[in-house]
Design a protein around this motif. Sequence first.
Motif, PDB file in Angstrom:
ATOM      1  N   ASN A 224      10.286  24.920  12.980  1.00  0.00           N
ATOM      2  CA  ASN A 224       9.600  24.281  11.859  1.00  0.00           C
ATOM      3  C   ASN A 224       9.791  22.767  11.921  1.00  0.00           C
ATOM      4  N   THR A 225       9.312  22.060  10.903  1.00  0.00           N
ATOM      5  CA  THR A 225       9.299  20.591  10.958  1.00  0.00           C
ATOM      6  C   THR A 225       9.922  19.988   9.715  1.00  0.00           C
ATOM      7  N   LEU A 226      10.757  18.978   9.927  1.00  0.00           N
ATOM      8  CA  LEU A 226      11.175  18.074   8.858  1.00  0.00           C
ATOM      9  C   LEU A 226      10.446  16.767   9.093  1.00  0.00           C
ATOM     10  N   ARG A 227       9.568  16.421   8.161  1.00  0.00           N
ATOM     11  CA  ARG A 227       8.796  15.172   8.275  1.00  0.00           C
ATOM     12  C   ARG A 227       9.398  14.137   7.333  1.00  0.00           C
ATOM     13  N   LEU A 228       9.807  13.014   7.912  1.00  0.00           N
ATOM     14  CA  LEU A 228      10.417  11.919   7.165  1.00  0.00           C
ATOM     15  C   LEU A 228       9.479  10.720   7.176  1.00  0.00           C
ATOM     16  N   TRP A 229       9.288  10.127   6.002  1.00  0.00           N
ATOM     17  CA  TRP A 229       8.341   9.018   5.858  1.00  0.00           C
ATOM     18  C   TRP A 229       9.070   7.684   5.894  1.00  0.00           C
ATOM     19  N   SER A 230       8.537   6.761   6.689  1.00  0.00           N
ATOM     20  CA  SER A 230       9.055   5.403   6.763  1.00  0.00           C
ATOM     21  C   SER A 230       8.042   4.446   6.142  1.00  0.00           C
ATOM     22  N   ALA A 231       8.503   3.545   5.279  1.00  0.00           N
ATOM     23  CA  ALA A 231       7.613   2.591   4.611  1.00  0.00           C
ATOM     24  C   ALA A 231       7.429   1.361   5.487  1.00  0.00           C
ATOM     25  N   GLU A 232       6.167   1.073   5.801  1.00  0.00           N
ATOM     26  CA  GLU A 232       5.849  -0.069   6.652  1.00  0.00           C
ATOM     27  C   GLU A 232       4.681  -0.841   6.041  1.00  0.00           C
ATOM     28  N   PRO A 233       4.552  -2.127   6.368  1.00  0.00           N
ATOM     29  CA  PRO A 233       3.452  -2.903   5.786  1.00  0.00           C
ATOM     30  C   PRO A 233       2.095  -2.388   6.240  1.00  0.00           C
ATOM     31  N   SER A 234       1.146  -2.422   5.334  1.00  0.00           N
ATOM     32  CA  SER A 234      -0.250  -2.191   5.694  1.00  0.00           C
ATOM     33  C   SER A 234      -0.808  -3.495   6.257  1.00  0.00           C
ATOM     34  N   PRO A 235      -2.023  -3.447   6.833  1.00  0.00           N
ATOM     35  CA  PRO A 235      -2.627  -4.721   7.262  1.00  0.00           C
ATOM     36  C   PRO A 235      -2.575  -5.739   6.120  1.00  0.00           C
ATOM     37  N   TYR A 236      -2.085  -6.934   6.438  1.00  0.00           N
ATOM     38  CA  TYR A 236      -1.813  -7.904   5.371  1.00  0.00           C
ATOM     39  C   TYR A 236      -3.094  -8.358   4.691  1.00  0.00           C
ATOM     40  N   PRO A 237      -3.160  -8.165   3.355  1.00  0.00           N
ATOM     41  CA  PRO A 237      -4.323  -8.698   2.636  1.00  0.00           C
ATOM     42  C   PRO A 237      -4.251 -10.228   2.588  1.00  0.00           C
ATOM     43  N   PRO A 238      -5.393 -10.869   2.453  1.00  0.00           N
ATOM     44  CA  PRO A 238      -5.389 -12.341   2.458  1.00  0.00           C
ATOM     45  C   PRO A 238      -4.682 -12.899   1.225  1.00  0.00           C
ATOM     46  N   GLY A 239      -4.096 -14.093   1.417  1.00  0.00           N
ATOM     47  CA  GLY A 239      -3.572 -14.825   0.275  1.00  0.00           C
ATOM     48  C   GLY A 239      -2.263 -14.305  -0.290  1.00  0.00           C
ATOM     49  N   ILE A 240      -1.461 -13.584   0.499  1.00  0.00           N
ATOM     50  CA  ILE A 240      -0.179 -13.115  -0.034  1.00  0.00           C
ATOM     51  C   ILE A 240       0.962 -13.747   0.754  1.00  0.00           C
ATOM     52  N   ASP A 241       2.138 -13.725   0.156  1.00  0.00           N
ATOM     53  CA  ASP A 241       3.350 -14.156   0.840  1.00  0.00           C
ATOM     54  C   ASP A 241       3.748 -13.029   1.799  1.00  0.00           C
ATOM     55  N   VAL A 242       3.466 -13.194   3.069  1.00  0.00           N
ATOM     56  CA  VAL A 242       3.617 -12.124   4.045  1.00  0.00           C
ATOM     57  C   VAL A 242       5.071 -11.659   4.142  1.00  0.00           C
ATOM     58  N   LEU A 243       6.004 -12.606   4.186  1.00  0.00           N
ATOM     59  CA  LEU A 243       7.416 -12.226   4.319  1.00  0.00           C
ATOM     60  C   LEU A 243       7.909 -11.457   3.104  1.00  0.00           C
ATOM     61  N   GLU A 244       7.483 -11.890   1.912  1.00  0.00           N
ATOM     62  CA  GLU A 244       7.912 -11.186   0.696  1.00  0.00           C
ATOM     63  C   GLU A 244       7.293  -9.795   0.634  1.00  0.00           C
ATOM     64  N   TYR A 245       6.025  -9.695   1.007  1.00  0.00           N
ATOM     65  CA  TYR A 245       5.362  -8.385   1.026  1.00  0.00           C
ATOM     66  C   TYR A 245       6.061  -7.440   2.012  1.00  0.00           C
ATOM     67  N   LYS A 246       6.410  -7.969   3.190  1.00  0.00           N
ATOM     68  CA  LYS A 246       7.106  -7.152   4.195  1.00  0.00           C
ATOM     69  C   LYS A 246       8.463  -6.700   3.663  1.00  0.00           C
ATOM     70  N   ARG A 247       9.189  -7.609   3.007  1.00  0.00           N
ATOM     71  CA  ARG A 247      10.504  -7.262   2.465  1.00  0.00           C
ATOM     72  C   ARG A 247      10.389  -6.182   1.403  1.00  0.00           C
ATOM     73  N   GLN A 248       9.446  -6.354   0.470  1.00  0.00           N
ATOM     74  CA  GLN A 248       9.281  -5.370  -0.606  1.00  0.00           C
ATOM     75  C   GLN A 248       8.856  -4.004  -0.058  1.00  0.00           C
ATOM     76  N   THR A 249       7.992  -4.036   0.944  1.00  0.00           N
ATOM     77  CA  THR A 249       7.502  -2.785   1.524  1.00  0.00           C
ATOM     78  C   THR A 249       8.635  -2.016   2.195  1.00  0.00           C
ATOM     79  N   GLU A 250       9.352  -2.688   3.078  1.00  0.00           N
ATOM     80  CA  GLU A 250      10.395  -2.007   3.851  1.00  0.00           C
ATOM     81  C   GLU A 250      11.574  -1.588   2.986  1.00  0.00           C
ATOM     82  N   ALA A 251      11.729  -2.226   1.829  1.00  0.00           N
ATOM     83  CA  ALA A 251      12.809  -1.849   0.914  1.00  0.00           C
ATOM     84  C   ALA A 251      12.655  -0.412   0.415  1.00  0.00           C
ATOM     85  N   VAL A 252      11.420   0.093   0.418  1.00  0.00           N
ATOM     86  CA  VAL A 252      11.172   1.432  -0.122  1.00  0.00           C
ATOM     87  C   VAL A 252      11.902   2.503   0.684  1.00  0.00           C
ATOM     88  N   SER A 253      12.027   2.314   1.988  1.00  0.00           N
ATOM     89  CA  SER A 253      12.774   3.295   2.784  1.00  0.00           C
ATOM     90  C   SER A 253      14.009   2.667   3.427  1.00  0.00           C
TER      91      SER A 253
END
Length: 798
Positions: A224-253
Motif C-alpha cells: 500500500n501507499t503512504l502519501r506525504l504532502w510537501s508545501a512548495e511555492p506555486s508559480p510566483y504571481p506578479p507583484g509579490i515579495d517572492v522571498l516572503e511568499y517562499k518562506r510562508q509557503t514552505e513553513a506549512v510543511s
Amino acid sequence: MFSNKEVFKIAFLKRLEMLYGKSFEDSSTRDHYYTLGNMVREYISSSWIKTNEMYRTTQTKQVYYLSIEFMLGRLLVNNLLNLGIRDTVEVGLKELGINIHDIEEIEADAGLGNGGLGRLAACFLDSLASLNLPGHGFGIRYKHGLFDQKIIDGFQVEYPEQWLRHGNVWEVRKPDAAVEVRFGGKVEVVEKEGRFIFRHVDCQTITAVPYDMPVVGYDTSTVNTLRLWSAEPSPYPPGIDVLEYKRQTEAVSEFLYPDDTNDDGKILRLKQQYFLVCASLQNIVSSHRKQHGHLRNLHEKVAIHINDTHPVLAIPELMRILLDEEGMTWDEAWKITTQTISYTNHTTLSEALEKWPIYLFKPLLPRIYMIVEEINERFCKLLWERYPGDWDRIEHMAIIAHDMIKMAHLAIVGSHSTNGVAKIHTEILKHREFVNFYTMFPERFNSKTNGITHRRWLIKSNPELTNLLLNTIGDKWIKDPAKLDELMPHTTDGAFLEQLSNVKHTRKQILAKHIKNKTGIDIDSNSIFDVQVKRLHAYKRQLLNVLHIMYLYNRLKEESNFTIHPRTFIFGAKASPGYYYAKKVIKLINELADKVNNDKQTKDYLKVIFIENYRVSLAEDIFPAADVSEQISTASKEASGTGNMKFMMNGALTVGTMDGANVEIKELVGEDNIFTFGLSADEVMNLYATGGYSSMEYYHHDVRIRQLCEQLVNNFFPDIGNLFEPIYDSLLVQNDHYFVLKDFAAYVEAQERVNAAYINQPQWLKMSTVNIAKSGFFSSDRTINEYASDIWKIHGQK
C-alpha cells in the motif's frame, strides 16, 4: 537479486559501484545503507505497481487514513522482515564484513510524529497491508520533526530534527500529481442557470507535492501507499515579495506542531490541517472520477478516516467539492459526505479537543467557513426541532458557539462513525464528554480498542523472545497473534520459565550497554528495570513515579533496616517546547538522578536514568528489557495507551490505574498478573463534580507526603533555588488537579507488591508468561479487522 546470499552479494557490490563510483574497500557504512535501501525499494516496486493496478481494475472500495502524524520509526529491517529476506541479506552482508545493525543505525527515525497518535497510525498501515486490505495513509512530509531532545544540565533543550538531512531512500517524489491549495482571499457568488456558483478569488496559492512511501505487508505481495504532502511555492504571481511568499509557503510543511502560543502559530497549524485535507481530497476525488466519471457513488467506493480532530476539515472540504465542483444539492452532498467519513476520538482532555476562533478561521478559509456555518445552522435547526426551547442543550452541542468552531462537534455531526480507542474511553465519550451527541446519534458511536503491530514490537524488536516462542508453540501466532494464548500451558513449565528469564536478562544487558554508552552510568542488569516512557504530561503522572523514588531514597537514608531489591528507574519523554511545567518535571527527574546515582549509601539499590530523545528506534531496545511497565495516568484521562501493550507483549508486568486499555489488560490477565491501584474513573469524575478533594489534607495527615512536598522547595536539591516551586504549587496551591497525592499511598503499596513478587522469581516469570500469552488480543491486526468490517466496509484482496 535476493534469491540467495551469493546472488545478493554480487548485486549489492555492483549496485554500490554504480551508485557511488567507488570500490567496496573505499565505501562507508552510509554508502552501504543507501545501496541496500535502493535495492530493497526497487525490489518492492513491482508489487507496489501490481497492488495499485489491482485496486484500479477491480474497483474495490479503499480506505484513506488521514493523520497529522505517522511515527514510522526505521524501515530498513522492518521491510526486510516483511519481505521475508532479512536472513538472506543479514548473512550476505556478514560475509562481506558488514553488520546489518551498523547499517540500521544510519537510518534516521522519520520525523513525522510525536507520540501514540502517530505510532498508532503507523501500526495501522502495517496491519492494513499485512491483511491485504486496500488502505493508504495521507500525511504531511515535515522537513523537521517535533525536535531532537538534548539534556543539558538536566534541562530539555530542543534542536531541529533534521531527519531528511541525507534524504529519504524510501520515498518517491511525484511532481506530476501535485495539486494547488488556496488560502485567504474572498468568495464571489454568481448566479448561473438558476443556481449559485461560489468562486474563491484573490487567494494565496501554494503547491502540494506528493512523496510516496511503500507500506509493505508481511509475507504478502500487497504494498500500500503512504502519501506525504510537501508545501512548495506555486508559480510566483506578479507583484509579490517572492522571498516572503517562499518562506510562508514552505513553513506549512516545515515543522510538526509549530508553537501555537500566538496567533501566527495558530494560523500556521490551521494552514497545515487544511493543506493536508485539501491536497488529499483532491487526490482521492481525482482518482475516483477517473474510474467512475462522477462522485455520486463516492461513499460506496471510498472510506475516509480522520485520526483525531486535526483532519476534520475534510468534512467541509468534501462538501465544497461536491457543491461547488459537482453541482450537487446540499442534501445530496451531505449524504455522501457523512457516509464517506468516519472519525476516531483520541482524548477526553477538554484542552485537547480543538477549537478555532472565527477571527482566525474565516479570513484564512472563507469558503470553508461558509460551509461550516451552514452545517451549524442546519444542525441547530435540527436540534431546535428535536428539543424545542432547550437553549442550553443547543448551545452546548452547537458546532459554532461563543465565536469558536468546535472541531470534535463538527467531526461527530459530519461523519457516520465516532469511535473511542478503549472500552472505558468509549463509555466516557458516550456518557460524559459527548453524552448529548450519543443521545441523539447512538448508532454512530462504537469502540475500537487500539492495537500494536507484533511484527515490529515483538518479532523485530525482540528476536530472542521470538525464537523462544517459535521453539515452544510454533509459528501460527505470527499470522494469528491470538494463538499466543497457546503459551498458557507453559506458565508452570520450569524449563520454559528459565529460558524466558535468560531472554529477559539478555535484553536487559543490551539496554544496559546502550545506557552506559550514552550516559556513562553503569546499571545492574539483575535489578528491576522499572520503565516509564511516553510523552511528558501532567495527567500521565511522571511526578507520581518521581515522588515514589524520593520516598524510597528517604527510607534507605533514614532506616538502617530498610532494604529493597535493587531497582533501576528508566524514564524517556519529550515535553512540548511551550509546556513549562512538563519541562520542570524533566529537570526534577534529572536532579533526582544526579542525587540518587551518586549517593554511596543508596546507589546499589536505586538508579535513575533519563534517556534523552525518546523515539521509536530507542523504544525497540527499551520494551524488551523492561520488567515493570508504568501506566499510572489519572483514571479517565488516558484514552487507551499503546505502550502498555508493547510492554505486555514483551513480558513486562503493568503497574497501572484502571484507565484506558489497562482495564482490558486486567480483564485478560486477571488481577493476579497485574498491579492495579488508585482511584477509578468514576471516583475521579465524582471528585471533579463535587469538589470533594483537598490536597492539603493529605499534606497534613501523611508525614511521607509532607516530607516529599517540602523537599521540592527546601534545598533537598541544592543550588536550584525555587525552580521546583511550580511543581510544589501544582500539588498544594492548585489542589493537585491530577490526584497525585490522593493516589500516592495506594501507589506505594502497589510498588511494595511489585518488590515482593519480583523476589519470588518463579512466580514473577509465570506472571510474565501470562502477559505474553494474553497480549495477542492487542495486535493491531485485530483492531484493523474491526475497523474494516464495522466502519469502513472494506474487504481483503487476494
